[in-house]
Each structure stands twice: as C-alpha cells, then as structure tokens.
Design a protein around this motif. Structure first.
Motif, PDB file in Angstrom:
ATOM      1  N   GLN A 141       2.750 -11.783  16.976  1.00 48.54           N
ATOM      2  CA  GLN A 141       2.192 -11.636  16.174  1.00 48.54           C
ATOM      3  C   GLN A 141       2.153 -10.666  15.032  1.00 48.54           C
ATOM      4  OE1 GLN A 141      -0.847 -13.811  18.345  1.00 48.54           O
ATOM      5  NE2 GLN A 141      -0.739 -15.248  16.240  1.00 48.54           N
ATOM      6  N   GLU A 142       2.520  -9.667  15.890  1.00 47.29           N
ATOM      7  CA  GLU A 142       2.091  -8.307  15.061  1.00 47.29           C
ATOM      8  C   GLU A 142       2.724  -7.639  14.713  1.00 47.29           C
ATOM      9  OE1 GLU A 142      -0.526  -7.047  18.622  1.00 47.29           O
ATOM     10  OE2 GLU A 142       0.221  -5.332  17.168  1.00 47.29           O
ATOM     11  N   GLY A 143       2.471  -6.735  13.201  1.00 52.09           N
ATOM     12  CA  GLY A 143       3.539  -6.382  12.831  1.00 52.09           C
ATOM     13  C   GLY A 143       3.402  -5.027  12.066  1.00 52.09           C
ATOM     14  N   ARG A 144       4.054  -4.470  10.648  1.00 51.79           N
ATOM     15  CA  ARG A 144       3.680  -3.198  10.604  1.00 51.79           C
ATOM     16  C   ARG A 144       4.501  -3.083   9.327  1.00 51.79           C
ATOM     17  NH1 ARG A 144       2.410   1.104  13.628  1.00 51.79           N
ATOM     18  NH2 ARG A 144       4.051   0.802  15.167  1.00 51.79           N
ATOM     19  N   VAL A 145       3.264  -3.299   7.480  1.00 55.36           N
ATOM     20  CA  VAL A 145       3.591  -3.642   6.786  1.00 55.36           C
ATOM     21  C   VAL A 145       4.216  -1.747   6.005  1.00 55.36           C
ATOM     22  CG1 VAL A 145       2.504  -3.421   3.998  1.00 55.36           C
ATOM     23  CG2 VAL A 145       1.220  -4.506   6.361  1.00 55.36           C
ATOM     24  N   VAL A 146       6.069  -2.312   5.714  1.00 52.31           N
ATOM     25  CA  VAL A 146       6.654  -1.927   5.088  1.00 52.31           C
ATOM     26  C   VAL A 146       6.130  -1.859   3.930  1.00 52.31           C
ATOM     27  CG1 VAL A 146       9.047  -2.246   4.682  1.00 52.31           C
ATOM     28  CG2 VAL A 146       7.899  -2.627   7.153  1.00 52.31           C
ATOM     29  N   ALA A 147       6.338  -3.206   2.972  1.00 48.82           N
ATOM     30  CA  ALA A 147       5.937  -2.771   1.244  1.00 48.82           C
ATOM     31  C   ALA A 147       5.617  -3.938   1.619  1.00 48.82           C
ATOM     32  CB  ALA A 147       8.085  -3.358   0.792  1.00 48.82           C
ATOM     33  N   VAL A 148       4.451  -3.352   0.149  1.00 51.01           N
ATOM     34  CA  VAL A 148       3.881  -4.553  -0.851  1.00 51.01           C
ATOM     35  C   VAL A 148       3.803  -5.284  -2.515  1.00 51.01           C
ATOM     36  CG1 VAL A 148       1.146  -4.858  -1.336  1.00 51.01           C
ATOM     37  CG2 VAL A 148       1.787  -3.387   0.793  1.00 51.01           C
ATOM     38  N   GLY A 149       3.675  -5.720  -2.965  1.00 49.13           N
ATOM     39  CA  GLY A 149       3.981  -6.338  -3.644  1.00 49.13           C
ATOM     40  C   GLY A 149       2.426  -6.542  -4.888  1.00 49.13           C
ATOM     41  N   ALA A 150       3.321  -6.247  -5.982  1.00 51.55           N
ATOM     42  CA  ALA A 150       1.753  -5.634  -6.994  1.00 51.55           C
ATOM     43  C   ALA A 150       0.758  -7.020  -7.452  1.00 51.55           C
ATOM     44  CB  ALA A 150       2.664  -5.588  -8.485  1.00 51.55           C
ATOM     45  N   GLY A 151       1.048  -8.209  -6.061  1.00 52.32           N
ATOM     46  CA  GLY A 151      -0.643  -8.977  -6.281  1.00 52.32           C
ATOM     47  C   GLY A 151      -0.147 -10.622  -7.377  1.00 52.32           C
ATOM     48  N   VAL A 187      -1.489 -13.132  -9.708  1.00 46.92           N
ATOM     49  CA  VAL A 187      -2.119 -13.591 -10.560  1.00 46.92           C
ATOM     50  C   VAL A 187      -3.331 -14.587 -11.151  1.00 46.92           C
ATOM     51  CG1 VAL A 187      -1.633 -13.235 -13.593  1.00 46.92           C
ATOM     52  CG2 VAL A 187      -0.171 -12.008 -11.812  1.00 46.92           C
ATOM     53  N   LEU A 188      -4.600 -14.261 -10.940  1.00 52.15           N
ATOM     54  CA  LEU A 188      -5.198 -14.845 -11.088  1.00 52.15           C
ATOM     55  C   LEU A 188      -5.221 -15.575 -12.593  1.00 52.15           C
ATOM     56  CD1 LEU A 188      -8.511 -13.190 -10.045  1.00 52.15           C
ATOM     57  CD2 LEU A 188      -6.850 -14.709  -8.986  1.00 52.15           C
ATOM     58  N   ASP A 189      -5.878 -16.985 -12.880  1.00 55.71           N
ATOM     59  CA  ASP A 189      -6.263 -17.864 -14.359  1.00 55.71           C
ATOM     60  C   ASP A 189      -6.164 -16.781 -15.202  1.00 55.71           C
ATOM     61  OD1 ASP A 189      -4.268 -20.039 -13.267  1.00 55.71           O
ATOM     62  OD2 ASP A 189      -6.210 -20.813 -12.680  1.00 55.71           O
ATOM     63  N   ASN A 190      -6.991 -15.950 -14.651  1.00 56.43           N
ATOM     64  CA  ASN A 190      -7.443 -15.047 -16.578  1.00 56.43           C
ATOM     65  C   ASN A 190      -6.457 -14.263 -16.510  1.00 56.43           C
ATOM     66  OD1 ASN A 190      -7.904 -13.239 -14.328  1.00 56.43           O
ATOM     67  ND2 ASN A 190     -10.240 -12.548 -14.566  1.00 56.43           N
ATOM     68  N   GLY A 191      -5.167 -13.785 -15.922  1.00 55.99           N
ATOM     69  CA  GLY A 191      -4.077 -12.803 -15.610  1.00 55.99           C
ATOM     70  C   GLY A 191      -4.540 -11.633 -15.453  1.00 55.99           C
ATOM     71  N   GLN A 192      -5.087 -11.529 -14.718  1.00 59.30           N
ATOM     72  CA  GLN A 192      -5.697 -10.267 -13.885  1.00 59.30           C
ATOM     73  C   GLN A 192      -4.862 -10.362 -12.629  1.00 59.30           C
ATOM     74  OE1 GLN A 192     -10.378  -9.837 -13.232  1.00 59.30           O
ATOM     75  NE2 GLN A 192      -9.641  -9.289 -11.509  1.00 59.30           N
ATOM     76  N   ARG A 193      -4.403  -9.167 -12.317  1.00 59.63           N
ATOM     77  CA  ARG A 193      -3.262  -8.901 -10.814  1.00 59.63           C
ATOM     78  C   ARG A 193      -4.759  -8.918 -10.033  1.00 59.63           C
ATOM     79  NH1 ARG A 193       2.035  -9.745 -10.051  1.00 59.63           N
ATOM     80  NH2 ARG A 193       2.996  -9.546 -12.614  1.00 59.63           N
ATOM     81  N   VAL A 194      -4.378  -9.524  -8.613  1.00 58.15           N
ATOM     82  CA  VAL A 194      -5.195  -9.103  -7.200  1.00 58.15           C
ATOM     83  C   VAL A 194      -4.768  -8.478  -6.470  1.00 58.15           C
ATOM     84  CG1 VAL A 194      -6.952  -9.897  -5.737  1.00 58.15           C
ATOM     85  CG2 VAL A 194      -6.338 -11.364  -7.107  1.00 58.15           C
ATOM     86  N   ALA A 195      -4.331  -6.917  -6.666  1.00 63.18           N
ATOM     87  CA  ALA A 195      -4.373  -6.250  -6.279  1.00 63.18           C
ATOM     88  C   ALA A 195      -4.766  -6.498  -4.007  1.00 63.18           C
ATOM     89  CB  ALA A 195      -4.538  -4.333  -6.138  1.00 63.18           C
ATOM     90  N   PRO A 196      -2.969  -6.193  -3.607  1.00 64.37           N
ATOM     91  CA  PRO A 196      -3.197  -6.697  -1.738  1.00 64.37           C
ATOM     92  C   PRO A 196      -4.108  -6.103  -0.848  1.00 64.37           C
ATOM     93  CG  PRO A 196      -0.737  -6.571  -2.124  1.00 64.37           C
ATOM     94  CD  PRO A 196      -1.197  -5.797  -4.387  1.00 64.37           C
ATOM     95  N   GLU A 197      -4.761  -6.522  -0.030  1.00 64.87           N
ATOM     96  CA  GLU A 197      -5.075  -5.329   0.578  1.00 64.87           C
ATOM     97  C   GLU A 197      -5.051  -4.707   1.777  1.00 64.87           C
ATOM     98  OE1 GLU A 197      -9.320  -7.857   2.092  1.00 64.87           O
ATOM     99  OE2 GLU A 197      -8.431  -9.438   1.164  1.00 64.87           O
ATOM    100  N   VAL A 198      -3.060  -5.097   1.810  1.00 63.55           N
ATOM    101  CA  VAL A 198      -2.861  -4.080   2.912  1.00 63.55           C
ATOM    102  C   VAL A 198      -2.197  -3.277   1.896  1.00 63.55           C
ATOM    103  CG1 VAL A 198      -2.883  -6.137   4.458  1.00 63.55           C
ATOM    104  CG2 VAL A 198      -1.337  -5.602   2.819  1.00 63.55           C
ATOM    105  N   GLU A 199      -2.019  -2.102   3.323  1.00 62.16           N
ATOM    106  CA  GLU A 199      -1.275  -1.060   2.568  1.00 62.16           C
ATOM    107  C   GLU A 199       0.345  -0.443   2.837  1.00 62.16           C
ATOM    108  OE1 GLU A 199      -4.183   2.751   2.597  1.00 62.16           O
ATOM    109  OE2 GLU A 199      -4.965   1.316   0.918  1.00 62.16           O
ATOM    110  N   VAL A 200       0.558  -0.082   3.153  1.00 66.78           N
ATOM    111  CA  VAL A 200       2.430   0.097   3.884  1.00 66.78           C
ATOM    112  C   VAL A 200       1.695   1.100   4.824  1.00 66.78           C
ATOM    113  CG1 VAL A 200       4.084   1.753   3.374  1.00 66.78           C
ATOM    114  CG2 VAL A 200       3.898   0.241   1.664  1.00 66.78           C
TER     115      VAL A 200
END
Lengths: 94, 94, 94, 94, 94, 94, 94
Positions: free
Chosen positions: B35-45, B47-60
């Motif tokens: 159940q454990e992992g290490r983040v290697v790459a993160v998407g841009a997040g 898109v909400l219905d108002n057109g805004q992208r939500v940046a993910p809460e995790v980092e590489v």
C-alpha cells in the motif's frame, strides 16, 4: 483523414517487441494486449458546463500509454486505429 | 519519462519489509498487497467545471499510502510503475 | 506523520468497553465492529466546482462516530489507523 | 452531546402505540418498523457547488416522518439514536 | 423531413463494400455491423448548465464513424435512418 | 398537519371507480394500482447548485397523475397519504 | 386537460398502417410497438442549475418519433395517452 470529435483521440497501436527469455518471438495470441500507441489525431476537447472547451493534453505524434481494453477499433483506408477518450490515456512518454 | 495526464500520478511501489514474529522473511505470495509508494511523476491536475485546474496535493518524491488494488500497472524502461488517480491516494507520509 | 489528502481524515479507533449484563468483558470476536474514533489528522478538504476548498468540520482530537465498515485500515509506525472520507463521519461527540 | 456533520440529523425514534382491533398491544416483533421521530440535533447543512451551505429545514424538537430503513443506529450515553441525512426526512408534523 | 432534438443526429448508414480475399461479395448476415454513415440532419445541440447550447461538431453531408450498436433505427418515408446522440459519433472522415 | 420537506409533495390517492364490462365492481386486489391523487401539502422545493429554491409546479388541491409505485405510504391521524417527490408527478389535471 | 410537469410531454400514439407484402392488415399483436405520436401538451421545461427553464423544442400538434418503450401510459377521459420526457423524443417530423 479521421477527425475525432470532442475529447476523442485517434491512435495507432504500437506493437511492443516481445521475446521470451530464450529469445523466441511470441506469436500474437500469446502476447498481452498492447498498451502503447502513437497519437494520430486529436479532437477539439470536451465542453465544460461553463461553455469552455478543454484542449486535450496530447498532441499528434505523442507516444502514449493507455488503459487496456479502452476505446473502439476502427479500420480506415486499410489501416487499423483505436479511438479513445482522452481520459483513457494514462500518460505520455517523453 | 512518463508524464501522467490530468489528475493521474505515477508511483513506484515501495516493498515494505515483512517478517513473521520469529523473524522469517515471508516469500512474496504470503505478503499482503503493498500500500506504500513513492511519487515519480505528477499530472497537471483535473479540470473543474469553471475551467480551473486543481494542482495535485502530492509532489515528486513524496511517500504515499494508496488504496489497495487501485491504479494500472505499467512497465516502462524495464521498471514497473503504478499509475493512480490522485483520489486513490489516501495520505502522504511526512 | 500521516497527512491525509482532500476530504480524508485519519482516526484512531476507540475501543468502547463492552460488558454483558452480568459484568463479563466480551472477547473481541463477540463485540460489534467499533464505531467510535478520535481524529488524528485532517485533510485540506474537498474542492468544489467553483474552485473553493471546503474545510472539514472536524478537528484533531475530536471524538467522532463513523459509519461501520467505512474507510481503509492502514498500519503506520506500528499503530493501526483508519482513513475515512469526511462524509463517513456521522457526528462529533462534544 | 452528539453534533451531526453536514446535512445529517440526529433523531430519537418515537414508538407509536399500536393495538390490534381488539385492543391487544402487540409485542415488538409484530409491529412495523417505526417511521416517526423527534429531532435531537441538526447539522450545519450540506455545501452547494457555489460554496453556500443550505441550512436544514428541520429544528431541534420537530416531530418528523422518515423513510423506513434509512439512517444509522447509534448508541450514545445509554440511549439509542438514529442519524439520518436530511433527505431521508419526508415531512415534519406540525 | 426529420428534425432531431437536442444533441441528436440523423444519419444514413453507409454500406461498406465487403469482399473476401477471393473476391466473393458476402451476403448480409456474414458482414460486420456497419460503422460508417452520412449525416442527414443535425439537432440544435445539448443545453449546458449555464443555459448555453453547444452546436454539434458535425454538419449535414459529413461522413462519420459511429459506435457500433449505438442509436435507434427509424423508418421514415420508406427509408431507414439511425438517430444517434452526438457523443456516439467517434470521428468525421474528411 | 404534514409539512413535506424539499421537493416532496403529500397527496391523497384518488380511487378511480372501476367496473368490469358487465358492471361488476372489482374487489381491491383485482384493480390496477391507482395513479391519481389530490395534492394535500407542498414542500418548499429543491435547492439548485446556485442556492436558489425551485418552487414546485403543483398547488394544494391540484388533481394529479403520478408514476405507479412511486413514493412512500404514510399513515397520519388515521388517514393514509402518499409522499412523493415532485418529479414523480407526471401531470396536473385541469 | 392534462398539463405535464417539467420536461414532460403528453402525446397521442399514432398508429402507423401496417400491411404485409400481400396487403393483409396485421392484427395488433403481430405489429411492432409504435414509435410515432402527436404532441398533445407540453410542460414548462426542465430547470437548469442556474435557475433558468429550458423551453421544450416541441409544440402542441407536432408529429414526433420517440424511443420505443419510453414513457408512462395514462388513461384520461376515456382516451389513452403517453407521457414522455422530452429526452425520449428523438425527432420531429416536419
């Protein structure tokens, strides 16, 4: 030319070379369903509830990894393509 | 490099050392799915219905706990990765 | 430290003392699955379609009642936790 | 005190007196599951996609009719309560 | 004339010529369900939650590829048509 | 008095007279489930995502046709009522 | 008069004449379920999340094609009608 609609993407499946440990190339039925493709055409993107279109994150020529079993196979001009939704694309290989 | 799309995250699974009470290291099939992992790459997040992208809460580099059985296993450049949606990540270990 | 994502909440399950009418403490398998917990960590909250984050209604230290069978059990640093969505929390005991 | 979260409502079930035509009071198993309750505590209300909270339409002390089998039974301080979502409440008796 | 409503599109199915390797034209039951059509009429488009209508991306006369088994067959004026939702259209052939 | 919540509507079912061709009144079990009712009480209406309440289209006293099997039967003050959502009401008879 | 609510539409089913090749009129059970109707009454339209009502695209008197098996049959004033949602109407015949 195939012009996909909305958030759809046309790809060519990329056959990944597959050999057994002893170097024997496997016949088609013994291989896993491929997961790699190259983007051939990109739709205008899906329309949000505020009327805005979201341009897809992939471009023609991108090499991608997609969800197994996703999409619809179509034959056009003697070649086989897969038409996916952008959300079936997991990652771009850069 | 694998660049995930939207709210997708690429991780490496972290094998957690597992011994029985008497110190015997268990063979693979006797262990629980990790159940454990290490983040290697993160998407841009996403898109909400108002057109805004939500940046993910995790980092590489973040060490994370994710939902068992979530995501898609992919092999890239000889290594195995798991591509998750951000919502499959339960917590970051800090 | 475990830092939950989005609307997720980390809790410790609180074992509620359970005796029969004659005062006998029941062994574990004879008890109902516990429904009480204490909040250990709180996520930043879910993101609404207008881009706003909704801060969770619970705080670290709150004693809560949650839906039976909700959440995911995780082991961290030798202790067991439950990671819930805020919507699995029914009420706070104050 | 139990403080319900979001659109949840804590109620006490009201036992409605039930006699057969000949006036015999029925034992518990022969009665229909009760549908009446009295509101004990009210959550802050659900959050709309525009960030606004909708205050519930019921108040503490209201006598209500609720959907059979809705909600979660909880025991608190020796008494039994039912925690419902506001949408499980059909009507207020005034 | 058939005027489709909302995001619906009326098409004529295009029979794609199908011969075996030896040049024999296959009888109907031996062929795959066709996936090509020509657009005959276009609805005004679906209405978004902000009240705006989204004009369909296809026009009368467009040759299209659609999802197998999608849509409803209707007979009008002695001819057979298929009424699809725009989202059942995968791509336009241009 | 029963005051329904949200988009709920309280109705009395209207028994429609039913005779066989030969004029015999059918006993209850041989009749179709009734579909007609009279509106007894009307909720304040559902709340939209912009925070606005939509007043129901029916008024107390309206005679309505509703979806068979919709709603919840409740007994109040010795009489039987049906509590429906407004969307279960198909039409008003005027 | 029947006044449908929301996005509902009242129609009369139009029996399409059906003869076999040899000119024999088929008895009812041998015919396909009809798909054509004439609009008798139109609701005010559905309410969007921004509070705006969307007026239906059909008008009283329109001849329409609808999805087989859609809607609810109601008997009113000795005649049979079908109450559909506007989205069950595929096209108007003009």
């Amino acid at each position: 030319m195939l012009k996909p609609l909305g958030d759809r993407i046309v790809i060519e499946v990329v056959e990944t070379e597959e050999k057994t440990a002893s170097g024997i190339v496997l016949p088609d039925t013994a291989k896993e369903k491929p997961q790699e493709g190259r983007v051939v055409a990109v739709g205008a993107g899906r329309v949000l509830d505020n009327g805005q279109r979201v341009a897809p994150e992939v471009e023609v020529g991108d090499r991608i990894i997609f969800s197994k079993y996703a999409g619809t196979e179509v034959k056009y001009d003697g070649k086989e393509y897969l038409i996916l939704r952008e959300s079936d694309i997991l990652a771009v290989i850069r």
